[in-house]
Write an enzyme that holds these catalytic residues in place. Structure first.
Site, PDB file in Angstrom:
ATOM      1  N   SER A  41       0.820  -1.215   0.000  1.00  0.00           N
ATOM      2  CA  SER A  41       0.000   0.000   0.000  1.00  0.00           C
ATOM      3  C   SER A  41       0.853   1.264   0.000  1.00  0.00           C
ATOM      4  CB  SER A  41      -0.925   0.004   1.216  1.00  0.00           C
ATOM      5  OG  SER A  41      -1.750  -1.139   1.244  1.00  0.00           O
ATOM      6  N   GLY A  42       1.799   1.344   0.945  1.00  0.00           N
ATOM      7  CA  GLY A  42       2.629   2.531   1.049  1.00  0.00           C
ATOM      8  C   GLY A  42       3.542   2.719  -0.139  1.00  0.00           C
ATOM      9  N   GLN A  71      -5.462  -6.123   1.642  1.00  0.00           N
ATOM     10  CA  GLN A  71      -5.562  -7.030   2.775  1.00  0.00           C
ATOM     11  C   GLN A  71      -6.691  -6.705   3.758  1.00  0.00           C
ATOM     12  OE1 GLN A  71      -1.691  -8.020   4.524  1.00  0.00           O
ATOM     13  NE2 GLN A  71      -0.697  -7.503   2.586  1.00  0.00           N
ATOM     14  N   VAL A 106      14.484  -7.143  -1.698  1.00  0.00           N
ATOM     15  CA  VAL A 106      15.542  -6.358  -1.075  1.00  0.00           C
ATOM     16  C   VAL A 106      16.352  -7.255  -0.142  1.00  0.00           C
ATOM     17  CG1 VAL A 106      16.084  -4.427   0.449  1.00  0.00           C
ATOM     18  CG2 VAL A 106      14.227  -4.218  -1.233  1.00  0.00           C
ATOM     19  N   CYS A 189      -3.359  -3.921  11.703  1.00  0.00           N
ATOM     20  CA  CYS A 189      -4.806  -3.938  11.903  1.00  0.00           C
ATOM     21  C   CYS A 189      -5.160  -4.651  13.210  1.00  0.00           C
ATOM     22  CB  CYS A 189      -5.539  -4.570  10.739  1.00  0.00           C
ATOM     23  SG  CYS A 189      -7.323  -4.240  10.811  1.00  0.00           S
ATOM     24  N   THR A 333      -2.364   0.448   9.883  1.00  0.00           N
ATOM     25  CA  THR A 333      -3.531   0.199   9.041  1.00  0.00           C
ATOM     26  C   THR A 333      -3.349   0.869   7.691  1.00  0.00           C
ATOM     27  OG1 THR A 333      -4.736   2.200   9.722  1.00  0.00           O
ATOM     28  CG2 THR A 333      -5.044   0.225  11.090  1.00  0.00           C
ATOM     29  N   ALA A 334      -4.195   0.488   6.725  1.00  0.00           N
ATOM     30  CA  ALA A 334      -4.184   1.147   5.417  1.00  0.00           C
ATOM     31  C   ALA A 334      -4.621   2.596   5.537  1.00  0.00           C
ATOM     32  CB  ALA A 334      -5.091   0.394   4.442  1.00  0.00           C
ATOM     33  N   ALA A 335      -5.532   2.871   6.472  1.00  0.00           N
ATOM     34  CA  ALA A 335      -5.963   4.258   6.685  1.00  0.00           C
ATOM     35  C   ALA A 335      -4.807   5.109   7.187  1.00  0.00           C
ATOM     36  CB  ALA A 335      -7.124   4.294   7.676  1.00  0.00           C
ATOM     37  N   CYS A 367      -9.650   2.045  12.318  1.00  0.00           N
ATOM     38  CA  CYS A 367      -9.960   0.620  12.318  1.00  0.00           C
ATOM     39  C   CYS A 367     -11.473   0.453  12.225  1.00  0.00           C
ATOM     40  CB  CYS A 367      -9.440  -0.037  13.593  1.00  0.00           C
ATOM     41  SG  CYS A 367      -9.649  -1.827  13.614  1.00  0.00           S
TER      42      CYS A 367
END
Length: 438
Positions: A41-42, A71, A106, A189, A333-335, A367
């Site tokens: 995501s990041g 996810q 990596v 999460c 979290t994704a948020a 969350c």
């Protein structure tokens, strides 16, 4: 068996989600103005933002996996409300066009030389580095795993190889104990380990099996949830639905052939208790990415050592971090990534102009606590575990609207907004609210 082998490969390489891929190396060009490590995501979000900032030809992202997964939806996959296929897209389709995808892992980061070495021996140099390598799942730190996943009645929503096993165990449940765990490590999460308990309760009630079921949540934490406002609501749900919560209980062994789970009492060292189960959901111990842990970029615990206000590395001024790999004192979290991405983009823009970063990340994270197949408590809070809410309503209350946001709106925003660098900033759900008011 093939799924279990892939899970073991993930653990060996330090990749939380992996797929077999053909070997490849970096192109003839081995230097980039901006090198992004990690295609989660990041990493993808910042690749898109950096493309707009400095041009695609100056940006590369290093990621070995052929597939990219959303996810957060796996909570619903484990409960049969979504399919695992709907959670994934090819990495090739999410890497921003024109940005170089280095399809390797990596191996080593040398910030003193401004270089990264991949597992195929390629050395890539950079002017600026964004580290977005996520964290590592450690099923193997629980005795009896991951081989225990070969047996029925056990699953985990934290891996693409095991999330469908959760749904199978739920469908096959007849009577007895359904046990859910939270490990004695940082996790991503932090609400997910109990979300599946609430969904299991709802499913068993719908199928007429709840009367013969004992739902048990064994968590290593001393609290049900870290923010009191939401924890109070969750305790009410626990009582109303006759759920059993055991605090400071940490899973240390799974005897899958006997359907037994062994927990240690963290408040009484040496004391253990065995729980028989008809269904077991495992949240694995988690830890820092090994490439970071073995580099000068790590803090003493192995996490990427960044400034909590601007996400710049605390010792290397040309290195930045985002997401689960960092030591930011907030819930992973994704948020949180959505909020961090706008701050980090602003920080880098300032650094490129030899100016001082002026925007501060307040630790915003969220969350969506799924409490049934049609309700969610939307928890939003900051570094200090103080609510930082989007909507002009009591978000500690279960709401249908928040469920549909979690299940339908957020996945769309993820694929078409966040990953394209078009959605984010402090309180990212505010954009949803403003759109809904138009």
């Amino acid at each position: 068996m093939s799924a279990l082998r892939r899970l073991r490969q993930c653990q060996a390489t330090g990749i939380a989600v992996c797929r077999l891929h053909r070997s490849s190396s970096a192109s003839a060009k081995h230097h980039y103005k901006m090198l992004v490590l990690g295609g989660g995501s990041g990493g993808i979000t910042m690749s898109a933002r950096m493309k707009r900032m400095m041009g695609a030809e100056n940006v590369a992202v290093v990621e070995p996996s052929e597939m990219h997964y959303y996810q957060p939806i796996w909570t619903l996959v484990g409960a049969g409300a979504k399919t695992v296929a709907s959670s994934g897209r090819s990495t090739a389709s999410v890497v921003p066009s024109g940005v170089k995808w280095v399809k390797s892992k990596v191996q080593e980061i040398n910030p003193d030389a401004n270089t990264v070495r991949t597992d195929d021996g390629t050395e890539i140099s950079y002017e600026y580095l964004i580290v977005a390598l996520g964290l590592q799942l450690h099923y193997e730190k629980i005795k009896g795993l991951p081989e225990g996943f070969e047996h029925p009645k056990i699953g985990s929503n934290y891996s693409v190889q095991t999330v469908e096993k959760t749904w199978k165990a739920l469908q096959d449940f007849k009577e007895g104990n359904a046990v859910f765990t939270f490990p004695n490590t940082p996790v991503k999460c932090a609400g997910a380990p109990q979300k599946i308990m609430y969904l299991t309760d709802a499913y068993l009630r719908k199928t007429g099996k709840r009367a013969k079921a004992n739902l048990i949540y064994n968590t290593s934490l001393p609290v049900l949830f870290g923010v009191k406002k939401y924890a109070d609501s969750l305790w009410d749900i626990v009582k109303q639905r006759d759920l059993q919560v055991n605090l400071r209980h940490n899973l240390i062994e799974v005897r899958a052939d006997k359907q037994e789970a062994v927990f240690e009492n963290l408040d009484k060292p040496g004391e253990t208790k065995v729980f028989e189960y008809e269904m077991l959901h495992v949240t694995p111990p988690m830890g820092p990415n090994l490439a970071i842990k073995g580099s000068p970029l790590a803090d003493p615990a192995g996490w990427l050592d960044v400034n909590k206000d601007n996400l710049q590395h605390n010792r290397y001024s040309n290195v930045f971090g985002i997401g689960d790999c960092t030591n930011l004192p907030t819930i992973r979290t994704a948020a949180a990534v959505a909020a961090q991405s706008a701050i980090l983009s602003r920080t880098i823009r300032k650094i490129l102009k030899n100016e001082k970063p002026d925007k501060k990340y307040d630790g915003y994270t969220s969350c969506p606590l799924v409490t049934s197949y049609n309700t969610v408590i939307l928890a939003e809070f900051d570094y200090n575990n103080q609510p930082l809410e989007t909507f002009p309503i009591n978000q500690a209350k279960e709401r249908r609207l928040m469920y549909y946001m979690k299940a339908d709106a957020l996945p769309h925003l993820y694929w078409h907004g966040l990953l394209k660098g078009l959605w984010g900033g402090p309180g990212p759900y505010r954009k949803l609210f403003h759109l809904g008011m138009k």
